[in-house]
Write an enzyme that holds these catalytic residues in place. Structure first.
Site, short mmCIF file in Angstrom:
data_model
loop_
_atom_site.label_atom_id
_atom_site.label_comp_id
_atom_site.label_asym_id
_atom_site.label_seq_id
_atom_site.Cartn_x
_atom_site.Cartn_y
_atom_site.Cartn_z
N SER A 253 -32.46 -19.41 -2.71
CA SER A 253 -31.41 -19.36 -1.69
C SER A 253 -30.05 -19.67 -2.30
O SER A 253 -29.95 -20.45 -3.25
CB SER A 253 -31.73 -20.41 -0.63
OG SER A 253 -30.62 -20.58 0.22
N LYS B 47 -35.26 -25.85 -3.14
CA LYS B 47 -35.24 -24.53 -3.78
C LYS B 47 -34.83 -24.66 -5.25
O LYS B 47 -35.38 -23.99 -6.13
CB LYS B 47 -34.29 -23.59 -3.03
CG LYS B 47 -34.76 -23.23 -1.63
CD LYS B 47 -35.90 -22.23 -1.68
CE LYS B 47 -36.54 -21.99 -0.34
NZ LYS B 47 -37.63 -21.03 -0.36
N TYR C 72 -32.90 -28.96 1.89
CA TYR C 72 -33.52 -27.63 1.77
C TYR C 72 -33.10 -26.98 0.45
O TYR C 72 -33.94 -26.51 -0.33
CB TYR C 72 -33.11 -26.77 2.97
CG TYR C 72 -33.32 -25.30 2.77
CD1 TYR C 72 -34.60 -24.76 2.80
CD2 TYR C 72 -32.24 -24.44 2.51
CE1 TYR C 72 -34.80 -23.41 2.58
CE2 TYR C 72 -32.44 -23.10 2.30
CZ TYR C 72 -33.71 -22.58 2.33
OH TYR C 72 -33.91 -21.25 2.11
N1 UFG Z 1 -22.52 -20.45 13.35
C1 UFG Z 1 -21.83 -20.62 14.51
N2 UFG Z 1 -22.53 -20.84 15.66
C2 UFG Z 1 -23.90 -20.90 15.69
C3 UFG Z 1 -24.61 -20.71 14.48
C4 UFG Z 1 -23.88 -20.49 13.32
O1 UFG Z 1 -20.60 -20.59 14.54
O2 UFG Z 1 -24.47 -21.12 16.76
C5 UFG Z 1 -21.77 -20.20 12.11
C6 UFG Z 1 -22.02 -21.25 11.05
O3 UFG Z 1 -21.18 -22.36 11.26
C7 UFG Z 1 -21.74 -20.46 9.77
C8 UFG Z 1 -22.19 -19.05 10.11
O4 UFG Z 1 -22.24 -18.99 11.53
O5 UFG Z 1 -20.38 -20.48 9.52
C9 UFG Z 1 -23.55 -18.70 9.56
O6 UFG Z 1 -24.44 -19.73 9.92
P1 UFG Z 1 -26.02 -19.63 9.76
O7 UFG Z 1 -26.59 -20.89 10.32
O8 UFG Z 1 -26.51 -18.35 10.31
O9 UFG Z 1 -26.22 -19.54 8.19
P2 UFG Z 1 -25.75 -20.49 7.01
O10 UFG Z 1 -24.66 -19.76 6.28
O11 UFG Z 1 -25.44 -21.85 7.46
O12 UFG Z 1 -27.07 -20.59 6.13
C10 UFG Z 1 -27.86 -19.46 5.83
C11 UFG Z 1 -29.33 -19.87 5.80
C12 UFG Z 1 -29.56 -20.83 4.66
C13 UFG Z 1 -29.06 -20.22 3.38
C14 UFG Z 1 -27.64 -19.77 3.50
C15 UFG Z 1 -27.25 -19.06 2.24
O13 UFG Z 1 -29.69 -20.48 7.02
O14 UFG Z 1 -30.93 -21.08 4.54
O15 UFG Z 1 -27.49 -18.91 4.61
O16 UFG Z 1 -26.05 -18.40 2.35
F1 UFG Z 1 -29.15 -21.11 2.39
#
Ligand code: UFG
Length: 325
Positions: A115, A143, A139
């Protein structure tokens, strides 16, 4: 050729199995169905229902296989900070069991789901594989530890690996062959979809004051079908070159949260959303440099256009929630 896909009933696993079958490769899926689903099991495959905590069962499942694709892991970033024991056991101990079983059964090739979480807070905008690794959640730490074990098992046991560092996995198979909707999704696009179908009252935009053009976070959204084909190419590379590699998988293009919201509203329909404070641990921007995967695997994403990501996800939500057609 036969491949053991550990975690093959899960969201990414099912797409990987589909890509392997399309390439004419036989598949045995090993999954405990804790998050994987029976509906994701293709009729052509062999299925072993068991946990990666059972080393004996892993050994048996490795009989007559040419390689392993390992996707079985706990992956909720937030949960990993409150329940690290579960992540240590499932992700780290489970993978060690798998590697030990592979050593015993003389299986020498593994493609591992890593990841972009291994990088932690990016020190520069487009992250290549040489970027320092410094996970900021447990997490991501699991990894990274697994990648380090893989390096040692390469040196000591001659097990060759490709660690695929996924950026943000999104979308569903456009042909509708993969039918399982991810359970309890924690990520942006499924949360948007759950809001549209009425499971959630509203969607929150976490942070509007980031140093980005519209103030919301930018991520590199890679379609799961593109991730899946990269696994097949990685496997072929391992079998041909017998060389371990660490590769980013991303589109090299970023989309902001607000862009995701607006484009979904334009393509599907408006839904309730609200600006909210920043979510702890979110970097402003995380996008990939993926030249290495292009060069070594000849891999290029072909499914990851923004509209396709959104519409392929919506298509499966409509199937599961037909009243929202
Ligand atoms: N976000 C919102 N509202 C929500 C959910 C997410 O604004 O309800 C925003 C988050 O703050 C972030 C973006 O959308 O800025 C993407 O969030 P995600 O939770 O979809 O994904 P992340 O980038 O936090 O993490 C994901 C995976 C991880 C991985 C990572 C690698 O969940 O396991 O991508 O880039 F490690």
């Amino acid at each position: 050729m036969k491949i053991l896909v550990v975690g093959g009933a899960g969201y990414i696993g099912a797409h990987v199995v589909k890509a392997l079958l399309n390439a004419g490769i036989s598949v045995r899926v090993y999954d405990d169905l804790s998050t994987g689903q029976k509906i994701n099991l293709f009729p052509q495959i062999e299925f072993v229902e068991n946990t990666i905590l059972n080393e004996k069962a892993l050994e048996e499942a490795l009989t007559d296989v040419d390689g392993v694709i390992h996707l079985a892991a706990k992956k909720a970033v937030g949960e990993s900070m409150t329940l690290p024991e579960i992540y240590a056991t499932n992700n780290i101990t489970g993978t060690l069991n798998l590697l030990n079983a592979m050593a015993k059964k003389n299986v020498k090739n593994i493609v591992f789901s890593s990841s972009a979480a291994v990088y932690g807070t990016p020190q520069y905008t487009k992250v290549d594989e040489a970027h320092p690794v410094n996970p900021i959640n447990f997490y991501g730490f699991t990894k990274l530890e697994i990648e380090r074990f893989l390096e040692w098992y390469d040196r000591l046991k001659d097990i060759k690996f490709i660690a695929l560092r996924y950026f943000n996995a999104v979308g569903y198979d456009e042909t509708g062959t993969v039918q399982g909707l991810e359970k309890n999704p924690q990520n942006l696009l499924p949360i948007i979809m759950e809001t549209i179908v009425g499971i959630r009252e509203k969607m929150l935009i976490f942070g509007t004051d980031y140093d980005t053009p519209d103030g919301t976070c930018i991520r590199d959204y890679i379609h799961v079908s593109d991730l899946a084909t990269a696994h097949v190419s990685a496997l072929n590379y391992l079998l041909k070159e017998h060389k371990s590699q660490v590769l980013n998988l991303g589109t090299e293009t970023g989309h902001s949260v607000l862009e995701m919201v607006k484009r979904t509203e334009a393509l599907i329909k408006p839904f309730p959303h609200e600006n909210a404070p920043r979510r702890p641990g979110d970097p402003a921007q995380l996008t990939a440099v993926a030249h290495k995967a292009h060069t070594l695997l000849g891999w290029t994403p072909t499914h990851s256009a923004l509209d396709n990501i959104i519409l392929s996800t919506w298509a499966l939500y409509q199937k599961h929630f037909p009243q929202n057609r």
